[in-house]
Design a protein around this motif. Sequence first.
Motif, PDB file in Angstrom:
ATOM      1  N   ALA A 211      -2.773  -3.781  -1.594  1.00 29.78           N
ATOM      2  CA  ALA A 211      -3.573  -3.535  -2.858  1.00 29.78           C
ATOM      3  C   ALA A 211      -4.282  -4.641  -3.365  1.00 29.78           C
ATOM      4  O   ALA A 211      -5.568  -4.396  -3.760  1.00 29.78           O
ATOM      5  CB  ALA A 211      -2.567  -3.052  -3.927  1.00 29.78           C
ATOM      6  N   GLU A 266       4.734   5.116  -2.748  1.00 30.04           N
ATOM      7  CA  GLU A 266       4.690   3.639  -3.504  1.00 30.04           C
ATOM      8  C   GLU A 266       3.423   2.757  -3.420  1.00 30.04           C
ATOM      9  O   GLU A 266       2.615   2.346  -4.151  1.00 30.04           O
ATOM     10  CB  GLU A 266       5.950   2.701  -3.246  1.00 30.04           C
ATOM     11  CG  GLU A 266       5.998   1.381  -3.903  1.00 30.04           C
ATOM     12  CD  GLU A 266       7.058   0.599  -3.387  1.00 30.04           C
ATOM     13  OE1 GLU A 266       7.099  -0.677  -3.314  1.00 30.04           O
ATOM     14  OE2 GLU A 266       8.463   1.173  -2.881  1.00 30.04           O
ATOM     15  N   ASP A 267       3.032   2.848  -2.046  1.00 29.68           N
ATOM     16  CA  ASP A 267       1.615   2.093  -1.585  1.00 29.68           C
ATOM     17  C   ASP A 267       0.508   2.809  -2.055  1.00 29.68           C
ATOM     18  O   ASP A 267      -0.602   2.186  -2.613  1.00 29.68           O
ATOM     19  CB  ASP A 267       1.775   2.004  -0.158  1.00 29.68           C
ATOM     20  CG  ASP A 267       2.811   0.858   0.433  1.00 29.68           C
ATOM     21  OD1 ASP A 267       3.240   0.021  -0.430  1.00 29.68           O
ATOM     22  OD2 ASP A 267       3.403   1.271   1.698  1.00 29.68           O
ATOM     23  N   ALA A 270       0.166   1.726  -5.604  1.00 30.96           N
ATOM     24  CA  ALA A 270      -0.387   0.490  -5.760  1.00 30.96           C
ATOM     25  C   ALA A 270      -2.127   0.335  -5.343  1.00 30.96           C
ATOM     26  O   ALA A 270      -2.762  -0.175  -6.135  1.00 30.96           O
ATOM     27  CB  ALA A 270       0.375  -0.430  -4.840  1.00 30.96           C
ATOM     28  N   HIS A 271      -2.265   1.112  -4.277  1.00 26.79           N
ATOM     29  CA  HIS A 271      -3.773   1.220  -3.788  1.00 26.79           C
ATOM     30  C   HIS A 271      -4.601   1.791  -4.824  1.00 26.79           C
ATOM     31  O   HIS A 271      -5.788   1.504  -4.841  1.00 26.79           O
ATOM     32  CB  HIS A 271      -3.855   1.555  -2.700  1.00 26.79           C
ATOM     33  CG  HIS A 271      -3.382   0.518  -1.371  1.00 26.79           C
ATOM     34  ND1 HIS A 271      -1.960   0.363  -1.205  1.00 26.79           N
ATOM     35  CD2 HIS A 271      -3.989  -0.137  -0.472  1.00 26.79           C
ATOM     36  CE1 HIS A 271      -1.874  -0.701  -0.221  1.00 26.79           C
ATOM     37  NE2 HIS A 271      -3.207  -0.969   0.045  1.00 26.79           N
TER      38      HIS A 271
END
Length: 309
Positions: A211, A266-267, A270-271
């Motif tokens: 991110a 979760e990723d 964030a991104h």
Amino acid sequence: MPVSLGLGLPQMKQYDIGRDVAAVARAAEETGYESLWVFERILFPEPATQGLYGVPGLPWPDQYRSVADPLITLALAAGATGRARLGTSVLVAPLHMPFQLARSLASLDAASGGRVVAGLGTGWSLDEYAAAAVAPFEKRGAVLDELLDVCAAVWGPDPVAYEGELTTIAPSEVGPKPVRPIPVYLPANSPRATRRLVDRADGWMPVAMGATQLAEQWKRVQDLAAERGRERPVGVCARANARYSAEPVGGADRAPFHGNVAQIVEDLVAHAGTGVPEILLDLQGTTRDAAELIDVAAEVYEAARAAGV
């Protein structure tokens, strides 16, 4: 505003292309994915002239041993869906004759009711260039520039006429035309490529590898767009190359989008926080078959939306 989510279509060796592309495309659209995407790899050299992405010693992944043609894959998806956009992330421009590729994309857009997004790049594999390129590797940027010119001409009003290094079009009627101007997305892997993106493209296609890195890259693109006086916004579709596993992946050095559904989500969170409007999630490399790809894609989508993505 929620991030638009796209899904990579099944092109790899473990899938039955004739059956699975339509099934996955239909299921993804029903789940809520707003776009469907393909990529291009044309061969698996043994031994390779160079490592993956041109990095010495970096092995090519086994998933690249058999990758279905991207435009045929999109045509199969187009026939099975009615709403999702159909994108290429990316077509390696110098592996195609510009006029023929422009016509294929226009025909696909006409057939699908105006749903094509053309992500174009220059590639990196010397072995692919040796097998299929229309010009030497050193001229890859010039080939992409000519392809952009040819697409603009072919997709525009008749009579079409163009004179370039690879392409000569006598004044002609060329159809079918796209339903609407096909959005063109480009990478920005160098200063020259970033200028081309800002000056000539509708959007940017980065790879989501963290991110913080994505946010920094996005700011550089936006700053250059302002510096060069671009008035229309730059679209973005970030490609997330996922490696799904049923169990969580441990360790502080876990790569983005590697892990179980919770870690992938979760990723995504964030991104999405970087402000990019669209993320393409490609899960196909590590799912066993189409049934698992459909199930994991649906689980990720529902969990991502529940998390506010």
